[in-house]
Design a protein around this motif. Sequence first.
Motif, PDB file in Angstrom:
ATOM      1  N   LEU A  88       0.807  -1.214   0.000  1.00  0.00           N
ATOM      2  CA  LEU A  88       0.000   0.000   0.000  1.00  0.00           C
ATOM      3  C   LEU A  88       0.843   1.267   0.000  1.00  0.00           C
ATOM      4  O   LEU A  88       1.916   1.341   0.609  1.00  0.00           O
ATOM      5  N   GLY A  89       0.294   2.292  -0.652  1.00  0.00           N
ATOM      6  CA  GLY A  89       0.829   3.636  -0.587  1.00  0.00           C
ATOM      7  C   GLY A  89      -0.069   4.502   0.275  1.00  0.00           C
ATOM      8  O   GLY A  89      -0.996   4.013   0.929  1.00  0.00           O
ATOM      9  N   PRO A  90       0.162   5.824   0.270  1.00  0.00           N
ATOM     10  CA  PRO A  90      -0.638   6.720   1.116  1.00  0.00           C
ATOM     11  C   PRO A  90      -2.136   6.614   0.832  1.00  0.00           C
ATOM     12  O   PRO A  90      -2.562   6.652  -0.328  1.00  0.00           O
ATOM     13  N   GLU A  91      -2.912   6.463   1.882  1.00  0.00           N
ATOM     14  CA  GLU A  91      -4.373   6.498   1.871  1.00  0.00           C
ATOM     15  C   GLU A  91      -5.017   5.383   1.042  1.00  0.00           C
ATOM     16  O   GLU A  91      -6.207   5.432   0.761  1.00  0.00           O
ATOM     17  N   GLN A  92      -4.258   4.376   0.676  1.00  0.00           N
ATOM     18  CA  GLN A  92      -4.869   3.232  -0.005  1.00  0.00           C
ATOM     19  C   GLN A  92      -5.597   2.362   1.010  1.00  0.00           C
ATOM     20  O   GLN A  92      -5.069   2.083   2.093  1.00  0.00           O
ATOM     21  N   PRO A  93      -6.812   1.917   0.709  1.00  0.00           N
ATOM     22  CA  PRO A  93      -7.571   1.097   1.652  1.00  0.00           C
ATOM     23  C   PRO A  93      -7.031  -0.325   1.757  1.00  0.00           C
ATOM     24  O   PRO A  93      -6.300  -0.806   0.888  1.00  0.00           O
ATOM     25  N   TYR A  94      -7.417  -1.005   2.830  1.00  0.00           N
ATOM     26  CA  TYR A  94      -6.997  -2.384   3.075  1.00  0.00           C
ATOM     27  C   TYR A  94      -7.280  -3.279   1.872  1.00  0.00           C
ATOM     28  O   TYR A  94      -6.510  -4.192   1.569  1.00  0.00           O
ATOM     29  N   GLY A  95      -8.407  -3.050   1.198  1.00  0.00           N
ATOM     30  CA  GLY A  95      -8.815  -3.929   0.114  1.00  0.00           C
ATOM     31  C   GLY A  95      -7.891  -3.919  -1.080  1.00  0.00           C
ATOM     32  O   GLY A  95      -7.928  -4.839  -1.905  1.00  0.00           O
ATOM     33  N   ASP A  96      -7.048  -2.898  -1.208  1.00  0.00           N
ATOM     34  CA  ASP A  96      -6.098  -2.826  -2.322  1.00  0.00           C
ATOM     35  C   ASP A  96      -4.818  -3.590  -1.979  1.00  0.00           C
ATOM     36  O   ASP A  96      -3.710  -3.106  -2.185  1.00  0.00           O
ATOM     37  N   ASP A  97      -4.963  -4.801  -1.498  1.00  0.00           N
ATOM     38  CA  ASP A  97      -3.808  -5.494  -0.918  1.00  0.00           C
ATOM     39  C   ASP A  97      -2.946  -6.214  -1.940  1.00  0.00           C
ATOM     40  O   ASP A  97      -1.819  -6.573  -1.644  1.00  0.00           O
ATOM     41  N   GLU A  98      -3.481  -6.483  -3.146  1.00  0.00           N
ATOM     42  CA  GLU A  98      -2.728  -7.193  -4.180  1.00  0.00           C
ATOM     43  C   GLU A  98      -2.161  -8.514  -3.658  1.00  0.00           C
ATOM     44  O   GLU A  98      -1.049  -8.917  -3.983  1.00  0.00           O
ATOM     45  N   GLY A  99      -2.951  -9.183  -2.813  1.00  0.00           N
ATOM     46  CA  GLY A  99      -2.515 -10.463  -2.271  1.00  0.00           C
ATOM     47  C   GLY A  99      -1.587 -10.354  -1.084  1.00  0.00           C
ATOM     48  O   GLY A  99      -1.020 -11.365  -0.647  1.00  0.00           O
ATOM     49  N   HIS A 100      -1.434  -9.143  -0.518  1.00  0.00           N
ATOM     50  CA  HIS A 100      -0.502  -8.930   0.586  1.00  0.00           C
ATOM     51  C   HIS A 100      -1.192  -8.727   1.936  1.00  0.00           C
ATOM     52  O   HIS A 100      -0.555  -8.258   2.876  1.00  0.00           O
TER      53      HIS A 100
END
Length: 334
Positions: A88-100
Amino acid sequence: MPEATLDHAVAELTDGSEVLIPWWHIDSGEEGEALLILAAQHGNEVQGCEVIRRFKEVCERELVAGDVWLVPFANLPAVRHRRSHISLGPEQPYGDDEGHNMNRTWPGKSDGNDTERVSYAVHEAVVKHCTRCLDLHAWSRFTATATLAREEGLSQEMARVAGVRFIQWRQAPQGETEGVTIGALFNNSGRGAITIELAPQWVIREKEVALGLRAATNLAKLFGMIEGKIEQIDGDYVEFARHDEEDEQRQHELTAPCSGLFVEAGLETSDHVTAGQLLGHIIRDDTLETVEIRSQVDGWLWAYGCFRPDCDVALPPQHPYAEEGDKLATVVEG
């Protein structure tokens, strides 16, 4: 007396480098359960790290049976990244995890992405040796500290001694054996686990650390690993099932009747409120009128404050400006 030994789980990352995840092992020298407590699977959820440090000291004094495995920085790369996932970068939500999202990767993969490799290393070094699990997380300040558990078997028993007011029952995932939460990994194999969500994220608060430490100690007492009486809460637990229609009727949402700035009344989540009690007020942004917000029922504050999705990673969703219809509080009858 028991002594803690320090060791490391070694994960080889995709770029060929290694990351060492430190953990403590405390062995009583007597037969018993093997209790795992881990924290910081998400790098901004750090309350449990201090809980584990203090519980180590308790075990060094009081452990009489079994052994304890303690992993305060389960996802050390994410802690160093100062965000929930390393992707994640700044202010990216948990759901943008890309499998991480580490808590969707258990038991990990030796040849997976970097987060899966960390999970695999921790699993092989620590997790596979354990029979019980307390998984410490943290969510935003707007939701009450709670135990998340299955309403069955050992998980249910563990939840009802943890000493956290709210218990939210969760359904077991169906047919999943890989890429699951660590709680599911244990419960699916009959080993028993609960998750405790302390609040808030990003910081360490004495009140929350004390709750976590009591829960860890209570579980050790339940399993006969530490002697003494389990320390329970005053009054009853507030139990409800996630997405249960009958339980949802016990939850009373208060929403903004107009737009303006919501000013809280000095309460906290998990506080008990009575019907008619002042929860705060709105300063209208058109007439500057003060509009009081009062509880409709007697109950416990499950949610409190004006917030929106992604308030766990960004400041604008935490802003107290409310539009008409925004949720301001949820009171659960208990």
